[in-house]
Scaffold this active site. Sequence first.
Site, short mmCIF file in Angstrom:
data_model
loop_
_atom_site.label_atom_id
_atom_site.label_comp_id
_atom_site.label_asym_id
_atom_site.label_seq_id
_atom_site.Cartn_x
_atom_site.Cartn_y
_atom_site.Cartn_z
N HIS A 1 -53.41 -13.33 -11.46
CA HIS A 1 -54.45 -14.29 -11.85
C HIS A 1 -54.25 -15.62 -11.15
O HIS A 1 -53.12 -16.03 -10.86
CB HIS A 1 -54.44 -14.57 -13.37
CG HIS A 1 -54.85 -13.41 -14.21
ND1 HIS A 1 -56.15 -13.20 -14.59
CD2 HIS A 1 -54.13 -12.39 -14.73
CE1 HIS A 1 -56.22 -12.10 -15.34
NE2 HIS A 1 -55.00 -11.59 -15.44
N ASP B 1 -49.09 -9.45 -14.74
CA ASP B 1 -49.18 -10.64 -15.60
C ASP B 1 -47.80 -11.07 -16.12
O ASP B 1 -47.68 -11.59 -17.23
CB ASP B 1 -50.12 -10.39 -16.79
CG ASP B 1 -51.58 -10.30 -16.37
OD1 ASP B 1 -51.88 -10.52 -15.18
OD2 ASP B 1 -52.42 -9.99 -17.24
N HIS C 1 -53.81 -3.48 -19.67
CA HIS C 1 -54.96 -4.33 -20.01
C HIS C 1 -56.18 -4.00 -19.14
O HIS C 1 -56.04 -3.63 -17.98
CB HIS C 1 -54.58 -5.81 -19.86
CG HIS C 1 -53.75 -6.31 -21.01
ND1 HIS C 1 -52.95 -7.42 -20.91
CD2 HIS C 1 -53.59 -5.84 -22.27
CE1 HIS C 1 -52.32 -7.62 -22.08
NE2 HIS C 1 -52.70 -6.66 -22.90
N ASP D 1 -58.43 -5.66 -17.63
CA ASP D 1 -58.66 -6.31 -16.34
C ASP D 1 -57.64 -5.85 -15.29
O ASP D 1 -57.59 -6.40 -14.18
CB ASP D 1 -58.63 -7.85 -16.49
CG ASP D 1 -57.30 -8.39 -16.96
OD1 ASP D 1 -56.75 -7.83 -17.94
OD2 ASP D 1 -56.79 -9.35 -16.37
N HIS D 2 -56.85 -4.82 -15.61
CA HIS D 2 -55.89 -4.23 -14.65
C HIS D 2 -56.11 -2.74 -14.44
O HIS D 2 -55.65 -2.20 -13.43
CB HIS D 2 -54.45 -4.52 -15.11
CG HIS D 2 -54.16 -5.99 -15.15
ND1 HIS D 2 -53.49 -6.65 -14.14
CD2 HIS D 2 -54.54 -6.93 -16.04
CE1 HIS D 2 -53.45 -7.94 -14.43
NE2 HIS D 2 -54.08 -8.14 -15.57
N HIS E 1 -45.18 -9.39 -21.54
CA HIS E 1 -46.64 -9.53 -21.69
C HIS E 1 -47.18 -8.31 -22.44
O HIS E 1 -47.91 -8.43 -23.41
CB HIS E 1 -47.24 -9.66 -20.30
CG HIS E 1 -48.73 -9.75 -20.25
ND1 HIS E 1 -49.43 -10.82 -20.75
CD2 HIS E 1 -49.66 -8.89 -19.77
CE1 HIS E 1 -50.73 -10.61 -20.55
NE2 HIS E 1 -50.89 -9.44 -19.97
N HIS F 1 -49.93 -2.67 -15.85
CA HIS F 1 -49.98 -2.57 -17.31
C HIS F 1 -51.37 -2.18 -17.76
O HIS F 1 -52.28 -2.08 -16.94
CB HIS F 1 -49.49 -3.86 -17.99
CG HIS F 1 -50.34 -5.07 -17.80
ND1 HIS F 1 -50.55 -5.66 -16.56
CD2 HIS F 1 -51.04 -5.83 -18.68
CE1 HIS F 1 -51.33 -6.72 -16.71
NE2 HIS F 1 -51.65 -6.84 -17.99
FE FE Z 1 -54.50 -9.85 -16.71
ZN ZN Z 2 -52.64 -8.61 -18.95
#
Ligand code: FE
Ligand code: ZN
Length: 238
Positions: free
Chosen positions: A168, A130, A55, A57-58, A111, A53
């Site tokens: 995570h 996530d 985001h 942090d991805h 998410h 996805h």
């Molecule tokens: Fe994340």
């Molecule tokens: Zn995420």
Amino acid sequence: MISLFPCLNDNYGFLLVEPDSGLCATIDTPDGAEIDAQLQKRGLTLTHILNTHHHYDHVGGNQFLKDKYGATIVGPKADAARIPGIDIALAGGEVFKFGAYDIHIIDTPGHTLGHCAYYVPDEASVFVGDTIFVMGCGRLFEGTPAQMFDSLSKLAALHQDTKIYCAHEYTLSNAAFAVTAEPDNNDLKRAVTSANALRDKGQPTVPTTVGIELKTNPFMRAKTPEILGEIRAAKDKF
Ligand code: FE
Ligand code: ZN
């Protein structure tokens, strides 16, 4: 072959290698420099990036790793406009040929709306981004409880021994909430004890399995979208 290593504060990085072809993918790019270091440590050359996805942090390391290795970026079609550098956009139900491995794309909105998971039967593993966490699920930033319910149902339908690689290490905080949602669940109590033991030793609680989460994860165990929505709302306030 799958390797897992911590990235950023609480993300995990994953490398997937198909041994016959030597193809090597990172699932998401939480930290380009750390993924690069892990590749070098293992003598691997990155060929693919599989994004779950959009985001940061991805996808944050996408451009750095693409520039350095010329890796092909694969991502969910529904989120293609938000995946930096995407080369191949795939829809749920499609299969990506990764050397001798078939990688099945499973749409898992909730998410985010364009979220997907990558199921690798040859490794009996699914990379869920996530969507699912150990004893938890992703926050509903874009999707509805009904969408998350459907997404979790698809993952719950995989073989019970399928390993779930969550993005995570949120386990201990999820556990603190989960025991309030299901105070009489003895499987959950045992899972909390073993998660604490792992974290005390500094070890990851990931991967989990479909079978374990079906016994212990209040979100996977919710019987209806409405119940899932109530549990999610309670967790958001916890
Ligand atoms: Fe994340
Ligand atoms: Zn995420």
